[in-house]
Design a protein around this motif. Structure first.
Motif, PDB file in Angstrom:
ATOM      1  N   ALA A  85       0.818  -1.208   0.000  1.00 33.12           N
ATOM      2  CA  ALA A  85       0.000   0.000   0.000  1.00 33.12           C
ATOM      3  C   ALA A  85       0.856   1.264   0.000  1.00 33.12           C
ATOM      4  CB  ALA A  85      -0.932  -0.006   1.213  1.00 33.12           C
ATOM      5  N   GLU A  86       2.035   1.223   0.622  1.00 34.64           N
ATOM      6  CA  GLU A  86       2.917   2.383   0.695  1.00 34.64           C
ATOM      7  C   GLU A  86       3.913   2.442  -0.465  1.00 34.64           C
ATOM      8  OE1 GLU A  86       2.958   4.820   3.011  1.00 34.64           O
ATOM      9  OE2 GLU A  86       1.181   3.996   4.005  1.00 34.64           O
ATOM     10  N   ARG A  87       3.896   1.448  -1.345  1.00 39.45           N
ATOM     11  CA  ARG A  87       4.919   1.322  -2.372  1.00 39.45           C
ATOM     12  C   ARG A  87       4.974   2.531  -3.310  1.00 39.45           C
ATOM     13  NH1 ARG A  87       4.980  -1.294  -7.597  1.00 39.45           N
ATOM     14  NH2 ARG A  87       7.094  -2.044  -8.079  1.00 39.45           N
ATOM     15  N   ILE A  88       3.829   3.041  -3.707  1.00 34.37           N
ATOM     16  CA  ILE A  88       3.804   4.109  -4.704  1.00 34.37           C
ATOM     17  C   ILE A  88       4.318   5.438  -4.146  1.00 34.37           C
ATOM     18  CG2 ILE A  88       1.924   3.055  -6.006  1.00 34.37           C
ATOM     19  CD1 ILE A  88      -0.010   4.934  -4.594  1.00 34.37           C
ATOM     20  N   TRP A  89       4.373   5.564  -2.811  1.00 41.55           N
ATOM     21  CA  TRP A  89       4.816   6.813  -2.203  1.00 41.55           C
ATOM     22  C   TRP A  89       6.258   6.743  -1.732  1.00 41.55           C
ATOM     23  CZ3 TRP A  89       1.280  10.176  -3.383  1.00 41.55           C
ATOM     24  CH2 TRP A  89      -0.063   9.804  -3.408  1.00 41.55           C
ATOM     25  N   PHE A  90       6.942   5.670  -2.021  1.00 36.75           N
ATOM     26  CA  PHE A  90       8.292   5.499  -1.477  1.00 36.75           C
ATOM     27  C   PHE A  90       9.251   6.567  -1.985  1.00 36.75           C
ATOM     28  CE2 PHE A  90      12.588   3.709  -1.858  1.00 36.75           C
ATOM     29  CZ  PHE A  90      12.853   3.481  -0.518  1.00 36.75           C
ATOM     30  N   GLU A  91       9.283   6.809  -3.290  1.00 36.44           N
ATOM     31  CA  GLU A  91      10.221   7.791  -3.846  1.00 36.44           C
ATOM     32  C   GLU A  91       9.936   9.187  -3.327  1.00 36.44           C
ATOM     33  OE1 GLU A  91      10.210   7.532  -8.053  1.00 36.44           O
ATOM     34  OE2 GLU A  91      11.002   5.474  -8.114  1.00 36.44           O
ATOM     35  N   THR A  92       8.654   9.520  -3.191  1.00 36.48           N
ATOM     36  CA  THR A  92       8.298  10.846  -2.665  1.00 36.48           C
ATOM     37  C   THR A  92       8.746  10.991  -1.219  1.00 36.48           C
ATOM     38  OG1 THR A  92       6.367  10.903  -4.125  1.00 36.48           O
ATOM     39  CG2 THR A  92       6.396  12.449  -2.269  1.00 36.48           C
ATOM     40  N   LYS A  93       8.529   9.956  -0.413  1.00 33.43           N
ATOM     41  CA  LYS A  93       8.952  10.008   0.986  1.00 33.43           C
ATOM     42  C   LYS A  93      10.468  10.076   1.105  1.00 33.43           C
ATOM     43  CE  LYS A  93       5.010   7.636   3.125  1.00 33.43           C
ATOM     44  NZ  LYS A  93       4.590   6.488   3.949  1.00 33.43           N
ATOM     45  N   LEU A  94      11.164   9.335   0.245  1.00 32.62           N
ATOM     46  CA  LEU A  94      12.621   9.340   0.288  1.00 32.62           C
ATOM     47  C   LEU A  94      13.168  10.720  -0.047  1.00 32.62           C
ATOM     48  CD1 LEU A  94      15.219   7.724   0.641  1.00 32.62           C
ATOM     49  CD2 LEU A  94      15.109   7.144  -1.799  1.00 32.62           C
ATOM     50  N   LEU A  95      12.601  11.373  -1.046  1.00 30.55           N
ATOM     51  CA  LEU A  95      13.046  12.722  -1.410  1.00 30.55           C
ATOM     52  C   LEU A  95      12.773  13.709  -0.283  1.00 30.55           C
ATOM     53  CD1 LEU A  95      14.191  14.677  -3.504  1.00 30.55           C
ATOM     54  CD2 LEU A  95      11.886  14.893  -4.466  1.00 30.55           C
ATOM     55  N   SER A  96      11.610  13.607   0.351  1.00 30.46           N
ATOM     56  CA  SER A  96      11.285  14.506   1.461  1.00 30.46           C
ATOM     57  C   SER A  96      12.178  14.236   2.662  1.00 30.46           C
ATOM     58  CB  SER A  96       9.816  14.338   1.854  1.00 30.46           C
ATOM     59  OG  SER A  96       8.957  14.633   0.763  1.00 30.46           O
ATOM     60  N   LEU A  97      12.546  12.980   2.873  1.00 30.07           N
ATOM     61  CA  LEU A  97      13.379  12.625   4.009  1.00 30.07           C
ATOM     62  C   LEU A  97      14.803  13.115   3.837  1.00 30.07           C
ATOM     63  CD1 LEU A  97      13.621  11.047   6.707  1.00 30.07           C
ATOM     64  CD2 LEU A  97      14.213   9.033   5.352  1.00 30.07           C
ATOM     65  N   VAL A  98      15.370  12.916   2.643  1.00 30.13           N
ATOM     66  CA  VAL A  98      16.760  13.313   2.389  1.00 30.13           C
ATOM     67  C   VAL A  98      16.864  14.808   2.140  1.00 30.13           C
ATOM     68  CG1 VAL A  98      18.752  12.945   0.883  1.00 30.13           C
ATOM     69  CG2 VAL A  98      17.313  11.012   1.539  1.00 30.13           C
ATOM     70  N   GLY A  99      15.909  15.358   1.393  1.00 31.32           N
ATOM     71  CA  GLY A  99      15.914  16.785   1.134  1.00 31.32           C
ATOM     72  C   GLY A  99      16.736  17.222  -0.065  1.00 31.32           C
ATOM     73  N   ASP A 100      17.443  16.301  -0.706  1.00 30.76           N
ATOM     74  CA  ASP A 100      18.265  16.628  -1.868  1.00 30.76           C
ATOM     75  C   ASP A 100      18.023  15.561  -2.928  1.00 30.76           C
ATOM     76  OD1 ASP A 100      20.578  18.130  -3.182  1.00 30.76           O
ATOM     77  OD2 ASP A 100      21.366  16.078  -3.130  1.00 30.76           O
ATOM     78  N   ALA A 101      17.739  15.987  -4.164  1.00 32.01           N
ATOM     79  CA  ALA A 101      17.374  15.050  -5.220  1.00 32.01           C
ATOM     80  C   ALA A 101      18.531  14.113  -5.560  1.00 32.01           C
ATOM     81  CB  ALA A 101      16.922  15.805  -6.469  1.00 32.01           C
ATOM     82  N   ALA A 102      19.760  14.649  -5.631  1.00 35.12           N
ATOM     83  CA  ALA A 102      20.913  13.822  -5.973  1.00 35.12           C
ATOM     84  C   ALA A 102      21.192  12.798  -4.882  1.00 35.12           C
ATOM     85  CB  ALA A 102      22.137  14.703  -6.206  1.00 35.12           C
ATOM     86  N   GLN A 103      21.123  13.229  -3.614  1.00 39.79           N
ATOM     87  CA  GLN A 103      21.365  12.305  -2.514  1.00 39.79           C
ATOM     88  C   GLN A 103      20.252  11.263  -2.414  1.00 39.79           C
ATOM     89  OE1 GLN A 103      24.113  12.285  -0.960  1.00 39.79           O
ATOM     90  NE2 GLN A 103      23.710  10.790   0.653  1.00 39.79           N
ATOM     91  N   ALA A 104      19.006  11.684  -2.698  1.00 38.61           N
ATOM     92  CA  ALA A 104      17.895  10.734  -2.675  1.00 38.61           C
ATOM     93  C   ALA A 104      18.073   9.666  -3.761  1.00 38.61           C
ATOM     94  CB  ALA A 104      16.573  11.463  -2.875  1.00 38.61           C
ATOM     95  N   GLU A 105      18.568  10.075  -4.925  1.00 42.12           N
ATOM     96  CA  GLU A 105      18.828   9.115  -5.997  1.00 42.12           C
ATOM     97  C   GLU A 105      19.937   8.149  -5.606  1.00 42.12           C
ATOM     98  OE1 GLU A 105      18.674   7.019  -9.493  1.00 42.12           O
ATOM     99  OE2 GLU A 105      17.234   8.426  -8.619  1.00 42.12           O
ATOM    100  N   ARG A 106      20.948   8.638  -4.916  1.00 39.67           N
ATOM    101  CA  ARG A 106      22.042   7.772  -4.464  1.00 39.67           C
ATOM    102  C   ARG A 106      21.538   6.756  -3.451  1.00 39.67           C
ATOM    103  NH1 ARG A 106      26.009   7.799  -0.426  1.00 39.67           N
ATOM    104  NH2 ARG A 106      28.014   6.894  -1.082  1.00 39.67           N
TER     105      ARG A 106
END
Length: 381
Positions: A174-195
């Motif tokens: 159920a949470e799968r589709i929001w994982f990338e959004t949560k990861l970006l909000s958690l890290v705060g930086d797009a490059a670091q979130a991609e890493r």
């Protein structure tokens, strides 16, 4: 100027005190974490298993979502529902099979309890009559009923654990589709979130590959043991095949326990030393070829784990979580190896955990994983 030396001495003392305080805090934190791991073992084991199953089925979901029914593509949500139903059915079927086999083994063990001491003692007859009698007395002193009650109580918790794992996997889907959004909000930086996402994908890919290879090798080994037991007329042929399949997921120790168990059953049922020796040799050859030749050849450099590190991980998680911890020891070690490889301060631990002292590099992390476990391109059209 005359007071400079005393100031220098005083400035060094707080530094030593700080290091001692940091070390003490680390020891306390480790003790607290270890206490929580032991106390919440049932929930944590179920959660860890659910996460591994969820990561394992990510390729299944993508595979289903790529299929077409005429001009229509299967929606990702429908693919997730189908994968969830398949996981639930597989887990419930597996738990029911294991419970039935456990009941069969327990009933037959009770019937073997009377003749087992004499049969086991006969295996040591070549050491002399005194040694044989000592083994016989030792076997007679073992309270089989207490072990059987312990095994039955652990087996009864298998159904509860299965239901809890299914619930955890469902919420993860159920949470799968929001994982990338949560990861970006958690890290705060797009490059670091991609890493971080690349590190997670590397962990998932390595664990999935390990489980796939281990499942195939264990299934082949279990089938060969079943055929062997049938050929020698053992009554527990099906149970021995299933037990061998399950135990082979425990690295190093599992194959040894399975071989010893098959040999013991052959001795108790047949009572012939030469036949028991033949069973032991054949099973040993099967385990050696599949576990020490074919398994490493298929694994290649995918895991890159140190054999000594695997033993340490097996001992630690076995002490903390028991038998389930032994099954989860390698996936947890893979996760630690990948994470430590990409954290500069933890990279020395990755060097110790890796096989040749060459853990995963940043260059390897940047290499895209182009194919999934089904051999198909993971990129969307």
């Amino acid at each position: 100027m005359l007071h400079d030396p005393p100031k220098t001495g005083k400035s060094e003392r707080p530094s030593e005190t700080t290091r001692l305080q940091t070390g003490a805090l680390l020891i306390i934190a480790f003790a607290v974490v270890l206490f929580l791991l032991v106390q919440a073992r049932f929930v944590l084991i179920s959660l860890a298993t659910a996460i591994i199953l969820f990561s394992l089925t990510s390729d299944v979901i993508n595979f289903i979502a790529r299929q077409r029914i005429g001009p229509f593509r299967i929606p990702n949500a429908l693919a997730s529902v189908v994968a969830m139903v398949l996981i639930a059915a597989a887990l419930l079927s597996l738990s029911s099979v294991l419970l039935s086999q456990v009941n069969t083994v327990l009933v037959l063990t009770l019937s073997y309890a009377e003749r087992a001491p004499a049969a086991v003692a006969a295996m040591f007859a070549w050491l002399g009559e005194d040694s044989q009698q000592a083994v016989f007395n030792a076997m007679r002193s073992v309270e089989m009923s207490s072990y059987l009650r312990g095994a039955a109580s652990q087996a009864s918790g298998l159904t509860q654990g299965t239901v809890l794992i299914i619930l955890f996997v469902g919420f993860l889907f159920a949470e799968r589709i929001w994982f990338e959004t949560k990861l970006l909000s958690l890290v705060g930086d797009a490059a670091q979130a991609e890493r971080v996402a690349k590190i997670i994908r590397s962990i998932i890919h390595r664990v999935n590959y390990y489980l796939l290879v281990k499942t195939v090798i264990s299934a082949i080994t279990g089938a060969m043991v079943f055929v062997l037991a049938q050929a020698f007329g053992l009554g527990l042929a099906t149970s021995l095949g299933i037990i061998t399949f399950v135990l082979n997921f425990i690295p190093n120790i599992g194959s040894i326990v399975a071989t010893a168990l098959i040999t013991l059953v052959a001795q108790v049922e047949l009572g012939d030393g030469s036949t028991t020796l033949a069973v032991f040799v054949i099973v040993g050859i099967i385990q050696f070829v599949n576990g020490s030749i074919i398994d490493p050849m298929l694994m290649g450099r995918a895991l890159r784990l140190s054999s000594f590190g695997i033993i340490l991980s097996l001992a630690f998680w076995g002490a903390v979580w028991g038998i389930p911890g032994m099954f989860l020891s390698v996936p947890i070690m893979v996760m630690l190896l990948v994470v430590c490889s990409h954290v500069p301060k933890l990279r020395p631990f990755a060097v110790l955990l890796s096989r040749e002292g060459l853990p995963e590099s940043e260059k390897m992390l940047d290499q895209p994983i182009e194919r999934d476990l089904f051999g198909q391109d993971i990129k969307r059209d």
